[in-house]
Write a protein that holds these residues in place. Sequence first.
Motif, PDB file in Angstrom:
ATOM      1  N   PHE A  93      13.281   2.675  10.395  1.00 18.72           N
ATOM      2  CA  PHE A  93      12.041   2.051  10.311  1.00 18.72           C
ATOM      3  C   PHE A  93      11.413   1.533   9.152  1.00 18.72           C
ATOM      4  CE2 PHE A  93      11.624   5.924  11.979  1.00 18.72           C
ATOM      5  CZ  PHE A  93      10.936   6.744  11.419  1.00 18.72           C
ATOM      6  N   ASP A  94      10.185   0.644   8.696  1.00 16.56           N
ATOM      7  CA  ASP A  94      10.204   0.930   7.337  1.00 16.56           C
ATOM      8  C   ASP A  94       9.680   1.596   6.660  1.00 16.56           C
ATOM      9  OD1 ASP A  94       9.246  -1.731   8.706  1.00 16.56           O
ATOM     10  OD2 ASP A  94       7.526  -2.013   8.840  1.00 16.56           O
ATOM     11  N   ARG A  95       9.534   1.664   5.494  1.00 12.37           N
ATOM     12  CA  ARG A  95      10.136   2.888   4.780  1.00 12.37           C
ATOM     13  C   ARG A  95       8.330   3.354   4.591  1.00 12.37           C
ATOM     14  NH1 ARG A  95      13.496   2.674   0.308  1.00 12.37           N
ATOM     15  NH2 ARG A  95      14.781   1.618   1.389  1.00 12.37           N
ATOM     16  N   GLU A  96       7.077   2.064   4.597  1.00 16.73           N
ATOM     17  CA  GLU A  96       6.236   3.123   4.644  1.00 16.73           C
ATOM     18  C   GLU A  96       5.605   4.013   5.611  1.00 16.73           C
ATOM     19  OE1 GLU A  96       5.214  -1.536   5.890  1.00 16.73           O
ATOM     20  OE2 GLU A  96       6.395  -0.057   4.807  1.00 16.73           O
ATOM     21  N   ASP A  97       6.004   3.976   6.631  1.00 18.02           N
ATOM     22  CA  ASP A  97       6.219   4.412   8.236  1.00 18.02           C
ATOM     23  C   ASP A  97       6.970   5.726   8.496  1.00 18.02           C
ATOM     24  OD1 ASP A  97       4.172   2.382   8.820  1.00 18.02           O
ATOM     25  OD2 ASP A  97       6.120   1.298  10.257  1.00 18.02           O
ATOM     26  N   LYS A 109       6.115  -2.090  15.550  1.00 18.46           N
ATOM     27  CA  LYS A 109       5.947  -2.682  14.847  1.00 18.46           C
ATOM     28  C   LYS A 109       7.810  -3.307  15.540  1.00 18.46           C
ATOM     29  CE  LYS A 109       4.783  -1.606  10.690  1.00 18.46           C
ATOM     30  NZ  LYS A 109       4.416  -1.173   9.413  1.00 18.46           N
ATOM     31  N   ASN A 110       8.191  -1.783  15.707  1.00 16.42           N
ATOM     32  CA  ASN A 110      10.096  -2.410  16.206  1.00 16.42           C
ATOM     33  C   ASN A 110      10.332  -3.063  17.617  1.00 16.42           C
ATOM     34  OD1 ASN A 110      10.981  -1.517  13.101  1.00 16.42           O
ATOM     35  ND2 ASN A 110       9.269  -0.242  13.812  1.00 16.42           N
TER      36      ASN A 110
END
Length: 209
Positions: free
Chosen positions: A73-77, A207-208
Amino acid sequence: MAFSLMPKTTEFFDLFDMQAENLVQGSRLFLEIVNEKKFEDVSAERMHALEHKGDEINHKIVNVLNETFVTPFDREDILALAGNMDNIIDAMYLITKRLSIYKIKETTPELKQYAVLLEKSVLTLQKMVKTMRLGSKAMKETLKYCVEINRLENEGDALRDKAITHLFEESKDPIFIIKWKEIYEAAESATDMCEFVANTVETILVKNN
């Protein structure tokens, strides 16, 4: 990007599981410290060792992130989840250190309740994190654990208010009040940190999926 096992490595999930297990060990140590009134320096040192281990796992997550092109999943998450989990063991160490510095000799019913509540929160968090590697297949289960962690955090808020109210009603010693008020607020912040992790996981799911 779909929340799935697209990456060839499950290393992120393995590391999150390791961090969750470290938190469980920390919560059980805190429960032991409170129930057995082990408020000496050696207890703070034992918790510090777990806090240091948490830092090492967090650094490993960052290193793997820097070396990985495709992430689950997103890097910032990933960074947010890793950082928020690490903050929980930091909070446990802070409480343990305060108990040692303030030369606390006796426990209180409220602190015992916080120790139990924190262990419940962390065990629920561990279950939540384990479901994440299953992605959308376990979304309902993951959300169930998120909701439970939020409920436990609300219990922590209520317990803090009850503890501080009782503190002001029963004690006239300003130094005693200052010490215990800070201890109760630090304990409540640890349950807050668990909620931050749950909120981060909920964001990942939204988000996913």
